[in-house]
Write a protein that holds these residues in place. Structure first.
Motif, PDB file in Angstrom:
ATOM      1  N   LEU A 111      42.771  46.748  42.866  1.00 52.10           N
ATOM      2  CA  LEU A 111      43.871  47.000  43.805  1.00 52.10           C
ATOM      3  C   LEU A 111      43.743  46.107  45.038  1.00 52.10           C
ATOM      4  CD1 LEU A 111      46.207  48.631  45.109  1.00 52.10           C
ATOM      5  CD2 LEU A 111      44.534  50.373  45.698  1.00 52.10           C
ATOM      6  N   SER A 112      42.560  46.021  45.599  1.00 46.80           N
ATOM      7  CA  SER A 112      42.349  45.193  46.790  1.00 46.80           C
ATOM      8  C   SER A 112      42.616  43.721  46.495  1.00 46.80           C
ATOM      9  CB  SER A 112      40.910  45.364  47.300  1.00 46.80           C
ATOM     10  OG  SER A 112      40.680  46.688  47.678  1.00 46.80           O
ATOM     11  N   PHE A 113      42.167  43.258  45.327  1.00 52.31           N
ATOM     12  CA  PHE A 113      42.380  41.859  44.934  1.00 52.31           C
ATOM     13  C   PHE A 113      43.873  41.556  44.812  1.00 52.31           C
ATOM     14  CE2 PHE A 113      43.079  38.772  41.492  1.00 52.31           C
ATOM     15  CZ  PHE A 113      42.440  37.667  42.031  1.00 52.31           C
ATOM     16  N   TYR A 114      44.619  42.457  44.183  1.00 49.88           N
ATOM     17  CA  TYR A 114      46.049  42.210  43.989  1.00 49.88           C
ATOM     18  C   TYR A 114      46.846  42.364  45.278  1.00 49.88           C
ATOM     19  CZ  TYR A 114      46.260  41.222  39.050  1.00 49.88           C
ATOM     20  OH  TYR A 114      46.145  40.605  37.837  1.00 49.88           O
ATOM     21  N   TRP A 115      46.300  43.078  46.248  1.00 48.06           N
ATOM     22  CA  TRP A 115      46.967  43.113  47.549  1.00 48.06           C
ATOM     23  C   TRP A 115      46.962  41.719  48.168  1.00 48.06           C
ATOM     24  CZ3 TRP A 115      50.408  45.345  50.313  1.00 48.06           C
ATOM     25  CH2 TRP A 115      50.521  45.031  51.657  1.00 48.06           C
ATOM     26  N   LEU A 116      45.841  41.012  48.050  1.00 49.75           N
ATOM     27  CA  LEU A 116      45.775  39.641  48.557  1.00 49.75           C
ATOM     28  C   LEU A 116      46.767  38.757  47.809  1.00 49.75           C
ATOM     29  CD1 LEU A 116      44.416  37.488  50.346  1.00 49.75           C
ATOM     30  CD2 LEU A 116      42.714  37.195  48.542  1.00 49.75           C
ATOM     31  N   CYS A 117      46.872  38.929  46.489  1.00 54.75           N
ATOM     32  CA  CYS A 117      47.842  38.152  45.702  1.00 54.75           C
ATOM     33  C   CYS A 117      49.269  38.438  46.160  1.00 54.75           C
ATOM     34  CB  CYS A 117      47.698  38.478  44.218  1.00 54.75           C
ATOM     35  SG  CYS A 117      46.115  38.010  43.501  1.00 54.75           S
ATOM     36  N   PHE A 118      49.552  39.699  46.461  1.00 55.08           N
ATOM     37  CA  PHE A 118      50.877  40.090  46.942  1.00 55.08           C
ATOM     38  C   PHE A 118      51.196  39.415  48.271  1.00 55.08           C
ATOM     39  CE2 PHE A 118      52.985  43.107  49.902  1.00 55.08           C
ATOM     40  CZ  PHE A 118      54.266  43.012  49.396  1.00 55.08           C
ATOM     41  N   ILE A 119      50.236  39.409  49.182  1.00 58.74           N
ATOM     42  CA  ILE A 119      50.437  38.748  50.478  1.00 58.74           C
ATOM     43  C   ILE A 119      50.701  37.261  50.274  1.00 58.74           C
ATOM     44  CG2 ILE A 119      49.252  38.037  52.613  1.00 58.74           C
ATOM     45  CD1 ILE A 119      50.289  40.877  52.702  1.00 58.74           C
ATOM     46  N   GLY A 120      49.977  36.647  49.356  1.00 55.46           N
ATOM     47  CA  GLY A 120      50.214  35.235  49.054  1.00 55.46           C
ATOM     48  C   GLY A 120      51.627  34.994  48.575  1.00 55.46           C
ATOM     49  N   ARG A 121      52.152  35.904  47.738  1.00 51.44           N
ATOM     50  CA  ARG A 121      53.517  35.763  47.238  1.00 51.44           C
ATOM     51  C   ARG A 121      54.535  35.921  48.363  1.00 51.44           C
ATOM     52  NH1 ARG A 121      55.902  36.692  42.289  1.00 51.44           N
ATOM     53  NH2 ARG A 121      54.020  35.716  41.483  1.00 51.44           N
ATOM     54  N   VAL A 122      54.325  36.905  49.223  1.00 46.47           N
ATOM     55  CA  VAL A 122      55.249  37.151  50.339  1.00 46.47           C
ATOM     56  C   VAL A 122      55.303  35.936  51.265  1.00 46.47           C
ATOM     57  CG1 VAL A 122      55.632  38.533  52.421  1.00 46.47           C
ATOM     58  CG2 VAL A 122      55.022  39.658  50.287  1.00 46.47           C
ATOM     59  N   LEU A 123      54.137  35.340  51.528  1.00 45.15           N
ATOM     60  CA  LEU A 123      54.062  34.211  52.459  1.00 45.15           C
ATOM     61  C   LEU A 123      54.256  32.860  51.773  1.00 45.15           C
ATOM     62  CD1 LEU A 123      51.021  35.310  54.670  1.00 45.15           C
ATOM     63  CD2 LEU A 123      53.440  35.798  55.001  1.00 45.15           C
ATOM     64  N   SER A 124      54.525  32.899  50.460  1.00 46.28           N
ATOM     65  CA  SER A 124      54.712  31.664  49.668  1.00 46.28           C
ATOM     66  C   SER A 124      53.491  30.753  49.760  1.00 46.28           C
ATOM     67  CB  SER A 124      55.977  30.913  50.132  1.00 46.28           C
ATOM     68  OG  SER A 124      57.113  31.726  49.978  1.00 46.28           O
ATOM     69  N   ILE A 125      52.316  31.356  49.660  1.00 46.50           N
ATOM     70  CA  ILE A 125      51.058  30.605  49.684  1.00 46.50           C
ATOM     71  C   ILE A 125      50.405  30.727  48.314  1.00 46.50           C
ATOM     72  CG2 ILE A 125      48.768  30.394  50.722  1.00 46.50           C
ATOM     73  CD1 ILE A 125      49.841  31.761  53.196  1.00 46.50           C
ATOM     74  N   ASP A 126      49.985  29.591  47.761  1.00 44.26           N
ATOM     75  CA  ASP A 126      49.243  29.613  46.499  1.00 44.26           C
ATOM     76  C   ASP A 126      47.778  29.888  46.828  1.00 44.26           C
ATOM     77  OD1 ASP A 126      48.440  29.436  43.922  1.00 44.26           O
ATOM     78  OD2 ASP A 126      48.688  27.259  43.739  1.00 44.26           O
ATOM     79  N   ILE A 127      47.473  31.162  47.088  1.00 46.32           N
ATOM     80  CA  ILE A 127      46.144  31.529  47.578  1.00 46.32           C
ATOM     81  C   ILE A 127      45.059  31.193  46.568  1.00 46.32           C
ATOM     82  CG2 ILE A 127      44.665  33.509  48.152  1.00 46.32           C
ATOM     83  CD1 ILE A 127      46.985  34.731  49.611  1.00 46.32           C
ATOM     84  N   LEU A 128      45.315  31.467  45.292  1.00 45.38           N
ATOM     85  CA  LEU A 128      44.286  31.213  44.278  1.00 45.38           C
ATOM     86  C   LEU A 128      44.127  29.719  44.014  1.00 45.38           C
ATOM     87  CD1 LEU A 128      45.080  34.135  41.814  1.00 45.38           C
ATOM     88  CD2 LEU A 128      43.454  34.081  43.700  1.00 45.38           C
ATOM     89  N   GLY A 129      45.239  28.990  44.073  1.00 46.67           N
ATOM     90  CA  GLY A 129      45.236  27.537  44.036  1.00 46.67           C
ATOM     91  C   GLY A 129      44.349  26.921  42.976  1.00 46.67           C
ATOM     92  N   SER A 130      43.376  26.128  43.430  1.00 43.85           N
ATOM     93  CA  SER A 130      42.493  25.396  42.522  1.00 43.85           C
ATOM     94  C   SER A 130      41.521  26.354  41.823  1.00 43.85           C
ATOM     95  CB  SER A 130      41.708  24.346  43.309  1.00 43.85           C
ATOM     96  OG  SER A 130      40.868  24.972  44.262  1.00 43.85           O
ATOM     97  N   ARG A 131      40.819  25.829  40.835  1.00 39.87           N
ATOM     98  CA  ARG A 131      39.830  26.636  40.117  1.00 39.87           C
ATOM     99  C   ARG A 131      38.713  27.092  41.045  1.00 39.87           C
ATOM    100  NH1 ARG A 131      38.928  23.510  34.305  1.00 39.87           N
ATOM    101  NH2 ARG A 131      41.055  23.817  33.492  1.00 39.87           N
ATOM    102  N   LYS A 132      38.372  26.218  41.983  1.00 40.43           N
ATOM    103  CA  LYS A 132      37.311  26.569  42.934  1.00 40.43           C
ATOM    104  C   LYS A 132      37.731  27.757  43.795  1.00 40.43           C
ATOM    105  CE  LYS A 132      34.467  24.648  46.656  1.00 40.43           C
ATOM    106  NZ  LYS A 132      34.206  23.471  47.520  1.00 40.43           N
ATOM    107  N   ASN A 133      38.953  27.691  44.341  1.00 47.13           N
ATOM    108  CA  ASN A 133      39.463  28.811  45.148  1.00 47.13           C
ATOM    109  C   ASN A 133      39.555  30.088  44.332  1.00 47.13           C
ATOM    110  OD1 ASN A 133      39.698  27.243  47.389  1.00 47.13           O
ATOM    111  ND2 ASN A 133      41.919  27.070  47.350  1.00 47.13           N
TER     112      ASN A 133
END
Length: 376
Positions: free
Chosen positions: A83-105
């Protein structure tokens, strides 16, 4: 008696989460972030439901009761980490940020969740995060605090990203939304802090529900005041801005209202389809945000193929300079498109607060005249 109180709180939390799930589907429609937010809500339902069952079976005495309690607690801690991990993914979607991005990230950001999940599963046999005593009662493990740190890393990191944007001039249009999303972390962190200090007090579920409720209200407010396609303010917000800003403009300055019309949008729709036409509108809106946003302009989408800018300026020379800067930026960035994308821009100025309707009429009239001149 305490378990009954915890059950009541957990069940109430689940009911609220189901109401939110229903409202997200019926009210938010097809907003792109709706799907991730719905998934976060479903994870919260599962997490709270598992917590309910841990209260029910805590201290139970039947065949394999200890195994049931162990697996229920492991499931609860695993789902809460996800749940906590997907909250960060949700914030990335809202802000139009590719948070996970590269394989390293991706690897780095998955690491805390992976550690939390592995520790939770291993706790069934090793008692790292939790354990069950001889009376089948839940007890904390030696690595419980470490799990909490890994778990809440995502919530704190997501709030940090939102807080950064609050102070960035180029994101001023989304300042209120970013501030609301920043405050999401307050309830879960306070809840976790209370529960770490007082083990017998249950605050995790209600704190998460309150935070998700706040997020839903933020999304709903954002939808009411913004255009669904571009994320810009809608026309109603333009009138509100002018009403609030016009009485407070400094002496010697003027309110400048720009009208921007996307040329040949009907032709793009006809030749390449409405989806490509929508992309053209979004393309123009992104250039407006990038070029005019940092200049302190209020930006909104009007009807169909029109946009508005409103800004307090010293003279018309500044207005002409802004128009030139925007058109040059659009021309440069539109070179990569496979069709011509140009705009017609006109503006009107006003210094008196009670002349807002006249300002809008004059700006619209000037745009029509500019379009006629362009066609001729």
């Amino acid at each position: 008696m305490a378990n009954i109180l915890y059950l009541e709180i957990a069940v109430t939390s689940i009911v609220v989460l189901f109401i939110l799930l229903y409202k997200v589907r019926s009210v938010l429609g097809h907003f792109q972030e709706r799907y991730l937010f719905s998934f976060v809500l479903k994870l919260a339902v599962v997490s709270t439901g598992l917590e309910c069952f841990t209260y029910i079976f805590d201290g139970a005495n039947f065949y394999m009761a200890q195994t049931v309690v162990l697996f229920l607690n492991a499931g609860y801690f695993v789902v809460t980490a996800i749940l906590s991990f997907y909250w960060l993914c949700f914030i990335g979607r809202v802000l139009s940020i590719d948070i996970l991005g590269s394989r390293k990230n991706f690897a780095l950001l998955c690491l805390p969740a992976a550690i939390a999940i592995i520790m939770s599963v291993l706790s069934i046999w090793m008692g790292l995060v939790f354990d069950v005593d001889s009376q089948n009662m839940y007890v904390r493990g030696d690595f419980y605090i470490f799990y909490v740190v890994c778990n809440y890393f995502y919530i704190v990191f997501a709030s940090y990203i939102c807080l950064q944007r609050v102070f960035m001039k180029q994101y001023y249009l989304d300042r209120e939304m970013n501030l609301s999303l920043t405050s999401f972390a307050v309830f879960p962190i306070v809840g976790a802090f209370v529960q770490v200090l007082w083990e017998d007090v249950t605050t995790t579920a209600p704190s998460i529900v309150l935070a998700l409720l706040l997020s839903f209200v933020t999304m709903l407010t954002n939808r009411i005041t913004t255009d669904a396609l571009t994320g810009l303010n809608n026309r109603k917000q333009l009138h509100r801005y002018l009403l609030n800003r016009m009485p407070n403009i400094p002496r010697g300055t003027m309110m400048v209202l720009f009208y921007i019309d996307v040329c040949n949008l009907k032709g793009i729709n006809r030749e390449y389809g409405y989806e490509e036409g929508d992309k053209a509108v979004v393309f123009v809106s992104n250039v407006l945000k990038q070029v005019c946003g940092p200049q302190g302009c209020f930006i909104n989408r009007g009807h169909g193929d029109t946009f508005n800018l409103a800004a307090v300026m010293n003279n018309e020379t500044e207005a002409d300079a802004l128009v030139s800067m925007f058109q040059e930026a659009l021309a440069e960035r539109a070179k990569k498109l496979f069709y011509d994308l140009t705009v017609t821009v006109a503006y009107a100025t006003e210094t008196m607060e009670n002349n807002i309707p006249d300002l809008i009429i004059r700006a619209e009239t000037n745009l029509k005249e500019k379009k006629k001149m362009r066609q001729n």
